[in-house]
Design a protein around this motif. Sequence first.
Motif, PDB file in Angstrom:
ATOM      1  N   PRO A  98       0.804  -1.050   0.146  1.00  0.00           N
ATOM      2  CA  PRO A  98       0.127   0.164  -0.097  1.00  0.00           C
ATOM      3  C   PRO A  98       0.791   1.292  -0.078  1.00  0.00           C
ATOM      4  CG  PRO A  98       0.046  -0.769   2.422  1.00  0.00           C
ATOM      5  CD  PRO A  98       0.741  -1.964   1.290  1.00  0.00           C
ATOM      6  N   LEU A  99       0.367   2.481  -0.294  1.00  0.00           N
ATOM      7  CA  LEU A  99       1.008   3.613  -0.102  1.00  0.00           C
ATOM      8  C   LEU A  99       1.376   4.018   1.106  1.00  0.00           C
ATOM      9  CD1 LEU A  99      -0.820   5.536  -3.146  1.00  0.00           C
ATOM     10  CD2 LEU A  99       1.269   4.677  -3.411  1.00  0.00           C
ATOM     11  N   LEU A 100       2.463   4.774   1.313  1.00  0.00           N
ATOM     12  CA  LEU A 100       2.611   5.012   2.740  1.00  0.00           C
ATOM     13  C   LEU A 100       1.822   6.104   3.234  1.00  0.00           C
ATOM     14  CD1 LEU A 100       6.614   5.354   1.891  1.00  0.00           C
ATOM     15  CD2 LEU A 100       5.331   3.566   3.137  1.00  0.00           C
ATOM     16  N   GLU A 101       1.583   5.914   4.585  1.00  0.00           N
ATOM     17  CA  GLU A 101       0.879   6.625   5.495  1.00  0.00           C
ATOM     18  C   GLU A 101       1.713   7.373   6.439  1.00  0.00           C
ATOM     19  OE1 GLU A 101      -2.845   5.055   6.847  1.00  0.00           O
ATOM     20  OE2 GLU A 101      -2.910   3.470   5.248  1.00  0.00           O
ATOM     21  N   ARG A 102       1.152   8.558   6.958  1.00  0.00           N
ATOM     22  CA  ARG A 102       1.787   9.067   8.161  1.00  0.00           C
ATOM     23  C   ARG A 102       1.563   8.381   9.478  1.00  0.00           C
ATOM     24  NH1 ARG A 102       2.847  12.319  12.006  1.00  0.00           N
ATOM     25  NH2 ARG A 102       4.355  13.981  11.913  1.00  0.00           N
ATOM     26  N   ILE A 103       2.266   7.453   9.653  1.00  0.00           N
ATOM     27  CA  ILE A 103       2.070   6.755  10.902  1.00  0.00           C
ATOM     28  C   ILE A 103       3.500   6.625  11.777  1.00  0.00           C
ATOM     29  CG2 ILE A 103       1.609   4.439  11.926  1.00  0.00           C
ATOM     30  CD1 ILE A 103      -0.105   3.768   9.469  1.00  0.00           C
ATOM     31  N   GLN A 104       3.441   7.253  12.946  1.00  0.00           N
ATOM     32  CA  GLN A 104       4.679   7.469  13.732  1.00  0.00           C
ATOM     33  C   GLN A 104       4.850   6.128  14.503  1.00  0.00           C
ATOM     34  OE1 GLN A 104       4.549  12.299  14.431  1.00  0.00           O
ATOM     35  NE2 GLN A 104       5.868  10.926  15.879  1.00  0.00           N
ATOM     36  N   THR A 105       6.216   5.870  14.663  1.00  0.00           N
ATOM     37  CA  THR A 105       6.583   4.933  15.738  1.00  0.00           C
ATOM     38  C   THR A 105       7.197   5.467  17.092  1.00  0.00           C
ATOM     39  OG1 THR A 105       6.792   3.218  14.170  1.00  0.00           O
ATOM     40  CG2 THR A 105       7.908   2.821  16.365  1.00  0.00           C
TER      41      THR A 105
END
Length: 632
Positions: A98-105
């Motif tokens: 999938p295309l990248l999403e703004r998900i922080q770790t």
Amino acid sequence: MKTYLYLNQLAVLFLFLCSWQETTAMLMAQQTKGVSVPKLENPVNRQYLQHNLRKSHPRLVLNSAIEKDLKRKIKSDPVVKNMYGAIRLNAVSIYDKPLLERIQTGRRLLGVSREMLYRVNMLGMVYRMEKDPAVLKRLNDELVAVCNFTDWNPSHFLDVAEMSLAVSLALDWTKGDLPKATEELAIQSLIEKGIKPSWPGDGKNPDWAYGNNNWNQVCNGGMIAASIAVAETVPDLAAKTIYRALDGIPHALVEYMPDGVYPEGSTYWEYGTGFSVITIAMLESAFGTDFGYGSFPGFKDSALFRLLCNAPTGWYYNFADCGDRRGFNGDGILAWFAYKTGNKAFFEEERFLVPVDKMSKLERLDGSALVWISQYREKDDARLPTAWKGDGSNPIVIFTGEKEDPHRYYFGGKGGRGSVNHGNMDGGSFVFELNGVRWVVDPGNQDYNSLEQTGFDLWSNCQGCERWTLFTKNNFGHSTLTVNEELHAVDGLVTIKDFNNGKTPETTLEMTPAFQGLLRSAQRQFRKDSPVSLTVEDRIEITEDTKLVTWQLTTTADVELVKDGAVLRQDDKSLKIENLSHPGLSMSVVSLYPAPLKLDRQIVGLKRIELRIPAWTVENKKTSIRVRLVEN
């Protein structure tokens, strides 16, 4: 376990920007840890960009001449052809993701930025070679996705830097082929989410701009890429950003001096140096010069450091916050040094020729690395030294066997101090391999995010800071000396006192500073006294404050305590540890699995062998501890 608490007060100097020229001029006089910082050639201003920046595209890593040669090599050179096949296979695999999403770790968006950089390197290189519309469409979709993020997480600027490099390469390698709306979105994102956050509104200079660690290399490299990509749109902003980068980068490069040791360890060498070499490649392709970057003292010498940190077992000499083992694929960053020096030792041809379906996932800069792989010409097949030392802020010594050594001998020992970047209290520690077994281990690194999520203060490095409660970071988890069961002095720099690379190589470390008054003097000698043995000798003089001196060795092997030492067993092999100096004292074993603290790294079978010497047994305040490790 008691510790003495030393509080170090840190003074932070803030320089305000009256103008960017005045600030960088002031910082030119700055010194790093007392070392004068050589400067790069730096003529960059708006006029320089207008007259010297390549007008045609691509101009980042690739240019028309490089690209023409690369296309020819893909057809004619087996190594280049195979590596391009691997890049192509990696590019195909991206379509299923999938295309990248703004998900922080935690506090990081870094995983997303790195994945974008990987995707651009794979897809972008394939597009340059084949101009496939399907690849262009996927690159367009990837760009639109990340450029529509609210931001690229400027609070952790590595994330911004890697994303900026990714977007810059994608924009440059597709120049004129993407929809105009996508190009405009990418340009504005580089300006607003990349470059502008690197110039804080409070007038302070970001710490990384003139720092002495990998952040400097990564962040300045990302800002150079972004500035070249948008130079025609915002020439003044681009010029001042490149100027600051060229002025600040030497403050990180001095850490390679004088011999090429990267103080943060081998895997951080790959990170910091990887961004350095791609930055050099971009400067050369865009301006026709690297401004002296690639010839900085000690920089090219670091290729030997990287190579010698690869032990015969596949482990790294994993000091500092270094990973444990190297990957299966060929080293694309090391290939840049092969290209620049012609040294065959730095070109991992066999690994580059592994069938593409047998390779693991490529590294995120490997698309760009194809360029310098294609540029390599053998000029030298230098014989690697079997005894080598590298001085600097975290000095190391390595002894090996010859190329076809049947015993696969490997020793790595080090000086240094806890307060070095990514450092540990491991001055005097060592690793040792023989016959394909790592008998003496370094506990290595552990995951940052899992520690940070608990509120653990991993990054402060004062004497009493929380970092030193972890056995991976303190001296209790390393094969060194401990006095009075106390921590080493965090700023006590252990240095290489002398070094002999003769038939029986040896080196002596000056360890006195690590004990800050608990010993009057301490020198540790390592000697390869045969092809199957290592002797460690500690010559110490105690003080009135000395109560106990503990000689330590960490291992994951099975241990049998015997008279005058111990026997280690692992993988149907054995190693004898001979207590040569204190036959009246027995060794003991302390289990480190499970680890002492819940937050410690759990290493199956890890244990510490100790030889504990009470101060009252030391005659005339001086003693020598001699221990020999030998094939059993």
